[in-house]
Motif scaffolding. Sequence first.
Motif, PDB file in Angstrom:
ATOM      1  N   THR A   1       0.820  -1.227   0.000  1.00  0.00           N
ATOM      2  CA  THR A   1       0.000   0.000   0.000  1.00  0.00           C
ATOM      3  C   THR A   1       0.843   1.262   0.000  1.00  0.00           C
ATOM      4  N   PHE A   2       2.095   1.176  -0.447  1.00  0.00           N
ATOM      5  CA  PHE A   2       3.014   2.312  -0.371  1.00  0.00           C
ATOM      6  C   PHE A   2       2.465   3.547  -1.076  1.00  0.00           C
ATOM      7  N   ARG A   3       1.903   3.361  -2.253  1.00  0.00           N
ATOM      8  CA  ARG A   3       1.458   4.506  -3.049  1.00  0.00           C
ATOM      9  C   ARG A   3       0.012   4.914  -2.787  1.00  0.00           C
ATOM     10  N   ASN A   4      -0.806   3.992  -2.294  1.00  0.00           N
ATOM     11  CA  ASN A   4      -2.233   4.307  -2.151  1.00  0.00           C
ATOM     12  C   ASN A   4      -2.697   4.481  -0.711  1.00  0.00           C
ATOM     13  N   GLY A   5      -1.966   3.918   0.267  1.00  0.00           N
ATOM     14  CA  GLY A   5      -2.352   4.060   1.666  1.00  0.00           C
ATOM     15  C   GLY A   5      -3.683   3.423   2.008  1.00  0.00           C
ATOM     16  N   ASN A   6      -4.031   2.343   1.330  1.00  0.00           N
ATOM     17  CA  ASN A   6      -5.343   1.714   1.539  1.00  0.00           C
ATOM     18  C   ASN A   6      -5.393   0.779   2.744  1.00  0.00           C
ATOM     19  N   TRP A   7      -4.274   0.595   3.453  1.00  0.00           N
ATOM     20  CA  TRP A   7      -4.236  -0.432   4.489  1.00  0.00           C
ATOM     21  C   TRP A   7      -5.314  -0.294   5.572  1.00  0.00           C
ATOM     22  N   PRO A   8      -5.760   0.911   5.990  1.00  0.00           N
ATOM     23  CA  PRO A   8      -6.818   0.936   7.019  1.00  0.00           C
ATOM     24  C   PRO A   8      -8.193   0.545   6.480  1.00  0.00           C
ATOM     25  N   PHE A   9      -8.354   0.500   5.153  1.00  0.00           N
ATOM     26  CA  PHE A   9      -9.664   0.256   4.547  1.00  0.00           C
ATOM     27  C   PHE A   9      -9.829  -1.188   4.073  1.00  0.00           C
ATOM     28  N   PHE A  10      -8.809  -2.008   4.294  1.00  0.00           N
ATOM     29  CA  PHE A  10      -8.878  -3.387   3.836  1.00  0.00           C
ATOM     30  C   PHE A  10      -9.822  -4.211   4.706  1.00  0.00           C
ATOM     31  N   ARG A  11     -10.570  -5.095   4.043  1.00  0.00           N
ATOM     32  CA  ARG A  11     -11.233  -6.170   4.763  1.00  0.00           C
ATOM     33  C   ARG A  11     -10.183  -7.234   5.089  1.00  0.00           C
TER      34      ARG A  11
END
Length: 526
Positions: free
Chosen positions: A98-108
Amino acid sequence: MPKKPQYFWLTALVTAWAVDFLFFSQRPGISLFIWAFVLLAGGVWLARKEDVKPAPLTWVLMGLILISSAIAFIRVEPVTTVVSVFLTIAGLILLAATFRNGNWPFFRTWDTIGEMLSVLVAGIARPFGLFKAEPVDDPSQQLSARRRFWKQTAPVLRGLLLAVPVLAVLSLLLSSADMVFADRLKAFFSFFDIERLPEYIFRVIYILILTFVFTGVFLHAVLPLKKAIRPDASQPVIKPFLGWTEAVIVLGAVVLLFAFFVVLQFQYLFGGQANITAAGYTYSEYARRGFGELVAVAVISLVLTLTLGSIARREEGGRRTAFTALSALLLALVLVILGSALQRLLLYEGAYGFTRLRTYTLMFIPWLGLLLLAAIVLEISRRGGRFGFALLVAVVGFGLTLGAVNVDGFIARQNIERGLRGEEFDHQYLGELSTDAVPVMLRYYHQPGLDDQIKQGIGAELACQAFSLNDGEQPSWKSFTISRSTALRSLAGENFSSYAVEKTDGVEFVTIDGKQETCQPEYGMD
């Protein structure tokens, strides 16, 4: 293709070499923090070279990774160290995803697992793309590029070939002229021992393999093959296939079982000692049994509820409401069961004292309880897809709690306090603890008016710690920990001559009132 492929290879090589240099035959200490910092700095440097900007939430994850890696050089307690290593490595893999998008808190939950697996696959597959030459319209341009490369590289190779014999001759002359220089030069080259040649070959091979893998990971992080889409938490990961009736029967049956168990808990365990004694058990016997099993029941029930919520068809209207109500009721009953496990654990510790396993469980139960509460709220609000973030918070929170609380210091304090209250004091268990417990033990040792028997027990274990810290070969700076350093400084000014420590056949013994005891007795994990 990256603008500068060689930078990826170079960064990966440095990171792989750092793994060998910092961890080969070494216990993790400050080395874990240094390696994590090197890897993060390498990723940021590559991003700047490729004109890539990390997502804002990426910096938050980097901070958490550095904090988790720092625990390994603050504490020495084994499980705390293992959890620190696990969180650091898992965090780095999640960061690469998630380096470029920062989606890690939104993952199921399954998104997190899938993205982390994709990083591992990229580590194997992506580097092969760098071996492919970029297509050019004019073949002469490719030939010209190769000539420029060799024109720049050839002088360096020739210079090295000329320098080696010159340095060899001059080094021999200088060594003959100065014995100190000769000793230093010999020490410098002592790392190469022909008898360890198989080891050197093995280490070179795995450094090259890690270089290859890290190159792929860096490529995946900085230059992903496809643009990431933020997951929609309201959408199921897989299409539900289990019928509503089947799911409700399973939930209902488990709810009835748990309800019966909870009634008994209120009657006996929560009802007090008299009810338990009347049933034919002592209070300690009843408390001793089952707290581990109850924690396992809570975990399995949580997984069962989440699984049914993912695979069962839940139509809108009354059926969906009924499913939600049963799921919430089941999780609420699990909370009560978890409270029963905590009650048993506290009774058990009150009767027999604290051990590491009991302390881990004591710290794990509150985080599991918060996770259950989060699952109930998310189920009622129909936002079950956000459970992945709640799970991430619980796992990280538990790991950071282990580092912040100081498990061994906590155990030493609680068990000494039990002795001060007139209960049984097993000073030998203190010998099982790491240097994390030394500051706590020293404070009690110097406490005015301390009971002589307790003081002797603590003094004997501190003498064992002092002997062990100064015995044998000292660990490398790579294994430096604040815990060990603090213990060394604190014990250096103490006089434990009353507690003679001897080492026989590799076993350390301490003498207390003329009686010999082993410094580190073997205890189980109970």
